[in-house]
Design a protein around this motif. Structure first.
Motif, PDB file in Angstrom:
ATOM      1  N   SER A 201       1.652  15.080   2.648  1.00  0.00           N
ATOM      2  CA  SER A 201       1.252  14.103   1.640  1.00  0.00           C
ATOM      3  C   SER A 201       1.468  12.680   2.124  1.00  0.00           C
ATOM      4  O   SER A 201       1.037  11.721   1.477  1.00  0.00           O
ATOM      5  N   GLY A 204      -1.806  10.428   7.746  1.00  0.00           N
ATOM      6  CA  GLY A 204      -3.226  10.158   7.880  1.00  0.00           C
ATOM      7  C   GLY A 204      -3.694  10.515   9.279  1.00  0.00           C
ATOM      8  O   GLY A 204      -2.924  11.013  10.103  1.00  0.00           O
ATOM      9  N   GLU A 273       2.986   7.032   7.740  1.00  0.00           N
ATOM     10  CA  GLU A 273       2.725   5.634   7.435  1.00  0.00           C
ATOM     11  C   GLU A 273       3.521   4.728   8.364  1.00  0.00           C
ATOM     12  O   GLU A 273       4.683   4.989   8.663  1.00  0.00           O
ATOM     13  N   MET A 308      -1.148   2.686   9.720  1.00  0.00           N
ATOM     14  CA  MET A 308      -1.457   3.893   8.965  1.00  0.00           C
ATOM     15  C   MET A 308      -0.859   3.776   7.568  1.00  0.00           C
ATOM     16  O   MET A 308       0.288   3.341   7.410  1.00  0.00           O
ATOM     17  N   THR A 309      -1.648   4.172   6.580  1.00  0.00           N
ATOM     18  CA  THR A 309      -1.206   4.215   5.190  1.00  0.00           C
ATOM     19  C   THR A 309      -1.134   5.662   4.754  1.00  0.00           C
ATOM     20  O   THR A 309      -2.028   6.452   5.072  1.00  0.00           O
ATOM     21  N   GLY A 311      -1.560   9.098   3.360  1.00  0.00           N
ATOM     22  CA  GLY A 311      -2.656   9.780   2.702  1.00  0.00           C
ATOM     23  C   GLY A 311      -4.033   9.234   3.012  1.00  0.00           C
ATOM     24  O   GLY A 311      -5.024   9.701   2.444  1.00  0.00           O
ATOM     25  N   LYS A 312      -4.131   8.236   3.930  1.00  0.00           N
ATOM     26  CA  LYS A 312      -5.428   7.658   4.251  1.00  0.00           C
ATOM     27  C   LYS A 312      -5.711   7.776   5.738  1.00  0.00           C
ATOM     28  O   LYS A 312      -4.809   7.649   6.559  1.00  0.00           O
ATOM     29  N   ASP A 313      -6.983   7.986   6.078  1.00  0.00           N
ATOM     30  CA  ASP A 313      -7.390   8.063   7.476  1.00  0.00           C
ATOM     31  C   ASP A 313      -7.735   6.673   8.002  1.00  0.00           C
ATOM     32  O   ASP A 313      -7.996   5.744   7.240  1.00  0.00           O
ATOM     33  N   ASN A 314      -7.738   6.565   9.309  1.00  0.00           N
ATOM     34  CA  ASN A 314      -8.030   5.291   9.973  1.00  0.00           C
ATOM     35  C   ASN A 314      -9.075   5.552  11.058  1.00  0.00           C
ATOM     36  O   ASN A 314      -8.738   5.708  12.233  1.00  0.00           O
TER      37      ASN A 314
END
Length: 323
Positions: A201, A204, A273, A308-309, A311-314
């Motif tokens: 969770s 990313g 993250e 990196m955040t 739960g989010k992809d980069n």
């Protein structure tokens, strides 16, 4: 190409300074207190070359709560899939080719199993008496020797928490570029641990491509090396190889190979993250995990910084030649 290129992997499932936190939004209990939570455990791999198959055979997973009795889940291959079974079945281990699970792909060992809530001292993957094998590109097959593996399994000593009334899903990343070692002059392969363990969770994916110009001439063995952005002097001026012991400088968090296939795409999954420095090199095969290589051996041709955040992809993080 020398197979000593593969080094380190599995004698015990430990990584200094790495903490695994199985927490969720609810409260937790230090001793369980009769309450429970659920957890899932998956495996993935940072890919390697020169091998068609790197197989590990697992009979179960054991958890050690702080101050409580150990909890064991036995695993067996039932009709071609890994399943939890009532008793140990060493004749039908959970057999996993790690090369089948790369990038963001993973295989689930435990799916929402119930555990006492609270703090845990360690978890351990119980190995089969025949713990693994490796098949090279030429089809030759070798057993994998795991020092002390039969006695200790693959043990993670970093503490973690199972949250009361909540579920946590996490993944163990076997970085095989650092993990399979062929001692010089010996016809055997040894596995030692180089692992990252992430709460799914909170992660990313980093992805992009490498400009084709780096591969012109056909002598580029490409790889992307990933460092924390505050790593001193990385990737230059320090020993930034994949030796696995940080002698002379910090090792990369992980590395991924970049294929010379016309697209030159890469993907790094399961990143927590934070801020990172990614660097591309054509010297991947010169990086010998058995030797403390320096920056003259592994030189970097392009660098990018990324944030990196959770739960989010980069995506679209591309390596380009200097203007």
């Amino acid at each position: 190409m020398s197979m000593k290129y593969y080094s380190g992997f599995i004698s015990c499932l430990a990584a200094a300074g790495m903490a695994v936190l199985l927490t969720a939004c609810g409260s937790d209990s230090s001793d369980g207190g009769g309450s429970t939570g659920t957890a899932s455990l998956s495996l993935t791999d940072a890919p390697i070359d020169e091998a068609l198959d790197v197989t590990v055979r697992i009979d179960g997973v054991e958890f050690q709560p702080n101050g409580g009795d150990r909890v064991m889940f036995y695993l067996a291959d039932t009709a071609g899939t890994c399943e939890v079974v009532d008793v140990q079945d060493s004749l039908n281990p959970c057999e996993i080719n790690l090369l089948d699970y790369q990038g963001i792909d993973r295989i689930t060992l435990l799916d929402k199993v119930t555990l006492p809530a609270g703090k845990y001292s360690w978890l351990r993957l119980i190995l089969n008496d025949e713990p693994g094998s490796i098949t090279l590109l030429d089809g030759s097959l070798f057993d994998l020797r795991i020092p002390s593996g039969a006695e200790t399994g693959l043990k993670l000593h970093s503490g973690f928490i199972v949250a009361q009334g909540n579920h946590t899903d996490y993944t163990i990343d076997f970085d095989l570029r650092k993990s399979v070692h062929n001692p010089l002059g010996q016809e055997e392969y040894i596995l030692r641990p180089t692992l990252r363990i992430m709460d799914n969770s909170q992660v990313g994916t980093l992805s992009g491509y490498v400009d084709h110009s780096f591969f012109e001439g056909g002598d580029c063995n490409g790889a992307v090396y990933l460092f924390y952005s505050d790593t001193p002097d990385a990737p230059d001026d320090v020993d930034v190889d994949i030796q696995g012991n940080d002698i002379g400088g910090p090792d990369p968090i992980t590395t991924v190979q970049v294929p010379d296939d016309g697209t030159h795409e890469y993907m790094v999954g399961f990143l927590a993250e934070g801020d990172y420095l990614a660097a591309f090199t054509c010297d991947a095969l010169a990086d010998d995990p058995a030797v403390d290589d320096d920056a003259e051996t592994v030189s970097f041709l392009s660098e990018i910084t990324v944030t990196m955040t959770a739960g989010k992809d980069n995506p679209d993080q591309n390596f380009l030649p200097a203007p």
